[in-house]
Each structure stands twice: as structure tokens, then as C-alpha cells.
Design an enzyme around this catalytic site. Structure first.
Site, PDB file in Angstrom:
ATOM      1  N   SER A 179       0.852  -1.191   0.000  1.00 59.36           N
ATOM      2  CA  SER A 179       0.000   0.000   0.000  1.00 59.36           C
ATOM      3  C   SER A 179       0.890   1.243   0.000  1.00 59.36           C
ATOM      4  CB  SER A 179      -0.945  -0.019   1.205  1.00 59.36           C
ATOM      5  OG  SER A 179      -1.831   1.076   1.170  1.00 59.36           O
ATOM      6  N   THR A 180       0.857   2.050   1.061  1.00 57.52           N
ATOM      7  CA  THR A 180       1.639   3.282   1.110  1.00 57.52           C
ATOM      8  C   THR A 180       3.127   2.994   0.944  1.00 57.52           C
ATOM      9  OG1 THR A 180       0.018   4.168   2.668  1.00 57.52           O
ATOM     10  CG2 THR A 180       2.093   5.375   2.446  1.00 57.52           C
ATOM     11  N   HIS A 206      -2.696  -0.997  -3.183  1.00 58.88           N
ATOM     12  CA  HIS A 206      -3.819  -0.108  -2.906  1.00 58.88           C
ATOM     13  C   HIS A 206      -3.625   1.173  -3.723  1.00 58.88           C
ATOM     14  CE1 HIS A 206      -4.334  -2.047   1.348  1.00 58.88           C
ATOM     15  NE2 HIS A 206      -4.720  -2.849   0.377  1.00 58.88           N
ATOM     16  N   MET A 299      -0.083   0.938   5.198  1.00 63.63           N
ATOM     17  CA  MET A 299      -0.843   1.232   6.402  1.00 63.63           C
ATOM     18  C   MET A 299      -1.898   0.152   6.628  1.00 63.63           C
ATOM     19  SD  MET A 299      -2.854   4.827   7.119  1.00 63.63           S
ATOM     20  CE  MET A 299      -1.437   5.727   6.501  1.00 63.63           C
ATOM     21  N   ASP A 302      -4.108  -5.146   5.986  1.00 62.74           N
ATOM     22  CA  ASP A 302      -4.516  -5.941   4.832  1.00 62.74           C
ATOM     23  C   ASP A 302      -3.369  -6.866   4.424  1.00 62.74           C
ATOM     24  OD1 ASP A 302      -5.992  -6.883   2.686  1.00 62.74           O
ATOM     25  OD2 ASP A 302      -5.324  -5.293   1.332  1.00 62.74           O
TER      26      ASP A 302
END
Length: 360
Positions: A179-180, A206, A299, A302
Site C-alpha cells: 500500500s503506502t 492499494h 498502512m 490488509d
């Protein structure tokens, strides 16, 4: 002590709106604003803020140029604001390549279910990246020098890196969730893989729906392997990486030697679209113990439950280590649950993959 934030945007309305949201958080304080990239560079040097929020399109100097100058002179965590368009996606990826750590759509309500969630999202993102100043030079996409063994030097002042050993397991699929910080992390890993990579790769990042096509195209232009945005009905092929489309879910169907991708509606009740848990869980059912999987910077948590399913099926799960993560959330969730067998620095994940596949 409050974290100091510099807000950069040529729109007075947006500067005020972002400033009000940031100042409403107990630990955040907007110390100044800038109306263009040139002002941003000057104020970054003078004020040394903890975080900068940055627009892309501005007069005098655009946001991408400003990011490059700030990263060269006063490395600072930067959160970009961008439009949810194909051109906005390309510009945002350029900004991440220049050294920005994260991004949000300029209409950040577009990735939140209501106003309160949008406010919390912005405040949380600013606080999360504030502590990552030490990472900035390492997360920029400058060419990485190959590791030189201590034995090849006439003198050595550093310890040789740990030598990896293959586990001896065989694999039919690689799966990576992030993600991030993921766009930079994925680029660093995938650009080091050979064109004849022995099996398919699933990528779950993401990312907004309008961004994934541009991101896949960028990776494909840089990598020796083929990278594409996954499409419903794609048959998995060796040496091809399939990026889950934003706003949707990517699952697998069929058998391991002829598996196909199914792209499904994201679902209103799902927090992440795409969701790492969904894809990992699907891979576990079809490939059982033949998946080499890893959870990278991001973050939240998941990937933890999907990784748990993979481990239960006998597959391998690795996590990115805390020091090299932009946000140590997703990998931490996997590591704390005792699911990952190895925690690896970003710079050495590709090397570790090739050793595991006995192609190093």
C-alpha cells in the site's frame, strides 16, 4: 510537541481547507503556506517542517520540480495531492519517483465513505509519514549500486551483508501485496527480475482505479519482465506480472497449471479495493504450498489473513522490515502474528527472491 506542516497549493481555498483539517488534529500544526513550488523550496529550507503537503500543477514552479529540489537540499516527507485522471496518475508517479512518500486525490473524499473519514484519512497520512525522514534518500528511485563483497576490496570498513540460502522449496506463483510506499518498493524489486522469470507474479497495490493502468504501463517500460493491468480472463503466464485494477478485486480460478484471473466488483463492504487478503486467499486455494508471497510497506493490516491462509497451505510468506518501510503497518501485522518466515530490507528483496528460486 506538534508536528510542523507546510501546505503548498496555488488555490487559496484548498490551502485554507487543508490547513483547517491539519490544525484540527491535536499533534499537527500548519506553520506556513506556499503558493508555488519556488516558495515551497525556500520555506522548506527556512522552516524545516516535519511534513509538506504539495500540489502538482502550480505557477512559477510545479510540484514535481519542487519535490526534486527539496529532496536534494532539505529532505522532507512529502504528501502529494493529485487529480484522479490518467494524466494525474502519471504526474503522481513522477512525484513519487522524485522522492514524495505518499499521495491522496485532491478530492480525497473520493476514497472515503464520508466527510469525517476523509478528514481522518488526511490527518492520519500526514502523521504516518512524518517519522520517515531517514528513509527519504533510500526511497528515491536513483540507480542502486551493486553490492561488492568484502573479499573484493583492498580495505573494508563495513560488514558483508548476510548471504541468503534457498529453502529448497519449489514454486509456481509469486504474490506481492502493498500500500503506502508500494509504487517505489515494487519498482525497486521488479526492475531487478530477469525476463525469463519462471512463473507468474500477482501484484496487489492499494491505488485508485484511474492510477493502476498508468502504473502498470510505467513498470512495463522499466522492467525486463512484462507488467500489465490484470483483465478478467487473463491466463497466468511465466514472466508476466499482473497488477490488480484499482477499485476491483482480483481472484484466481481453475488449476495451478492453467489458472485464470477473475476481476470482480470491489464490494461496498470491503475496506480495500483491491484487497490483498482476497487475492492471497484465492492463491492459497489453487496453488497450496507453491506460492512465494511477500507483504510490503503499507498502512493497516490488509494481507495478514490472506498470508495466514498461504502459510496454512504450506506456502512461503516474507515481510518487509521496519527500517525500510514508508509505513510499517501491513508487514508488522504479518510479522507480529508470526506468519512471516523472514523480514527483509527492501533493497535486498529481489536478491532474496532470486536466491530462493536458485537463479542468483
Amino acid at each position: 510537541m506538534s508536528l510542523k506542516v507546510l501546505v503548498v497549493d496555488d488555490s487559496s481555498f484548498f490551502r485554507r481547507r487543508v490547513s483547517d483539517i491539519i490544525n484540527a488534529a491535536p499533534r499537527l500544526e500548519v506553520v506556513d503556506v506556499a503558493t508555488n513550488g519556488k516558495e515551497a523550496v525556500e520555506k522548506a529550507l527556512a522552516l524545516k517542517p516535519d511534513v509538506i503537503t504539495m500540489d502538482i500543477e502550480m505557477p512559477v514552479m510545479d510540484g514535481i520540480s519542487a519535490v526534486r529540489e527539496i529532496m536534494a537540499s532539505q529532505p522532507t516527507p512529502i504528501l502529494m495531492f493529485s487529480s484522479l485522471t490518467h494524466e494525474g496518475a502519471k504526474a503522481t508517479l513522477d512525484a513519487l519517483e522524485a522522492g514524495a512518500l505518499d499521495f491522496l486525490p485532491k478530492k480525497f473524499e473520493d476514497i472515503a465513505r464520508n466527510k469525517d473519514e476523509a478528514v481522518n484519512l488526511l490527518q492520519q497520512r500526514v502523521q504516518q509519514i512524518a517519522s520517515r525522514r531517514a528513509l527519504l534518500r533510500r526511497t528515491s528511485l536513483r540507480p542502486v549500486r551493486p553490492v561488492v563483497s568484502a573479499s573484493s576490496r583492498t580495505t573494508s570498513i563495513t560488514t558483508s551483508p548476510t548471504r541468503f540460502r534457498a529453502s529448497g522449496k519449489s514454486y509456481q506463483l509469486t504474490a506481492i501485496g502493498t500500500s503506502t510506499g508500494g509504487p517505489v518498493a515494487l519498482q525497486k524489486i521488479l526492475t531487478k527480475l530477469p525476463a525469463n522469470y519462471p512463473h507468474p507474479i500477482l501484484l496487489i497495490q492499494h491505488m485508485p482505479a484511474t492510477f493502476t493502468a498508468a502504473f502498470a504501463a510505467r513498470l512495463n517500460s522499466l522492467c525486463q519482465i512484462t507488467v500489465k493491468e490484470a483483465a478478467d480472463g487473463d491466463v497466468l503466464k511465466p514472466g508476466v506480472a499482473y497488477l490488480a485494477p484499482g477499485g476491483m478485486q482480483m481472484m484466481l480460478e481453475g488449476r495451478a497449471n492453467s489458472a485464470k484471473i477473475r476481476i470482480l466488483d470491489g464490494g461496498d463492504r470491503m475496506n480495500y479495493k483491491p484487497c490483498v487478503d482476497v487475492t492471497f486467499g484465492s492463491a492459497a486455494k489453487i496453488y497450496q504450498d507453491k506460492v512465494l508471497s511477500m507483504v510490503l510497506t503499507g498502512m493497516g493490516a490488509d494481507g495478514r489473513e490472506g498470508a495466514r491462509m498461504l502459510k496454512s497451505s504450506g506456502s512461503t510468506v516474507w515481510a518487509q522490515d521496519e527500517e525500510s518501510c514508508v509505513v510499517y503497518g501491513m508487514p508488522q501485522a504479518v510479522a507480529k502474528a508470526g506468519i512471516s518466515s523472514e523480514d527483509l530490507p527492501l533493497e535486498r528483496i529481489a536478491e532474496r527472491i532470486l536466491v530462493e528460486l536458485k537463479r542468483h
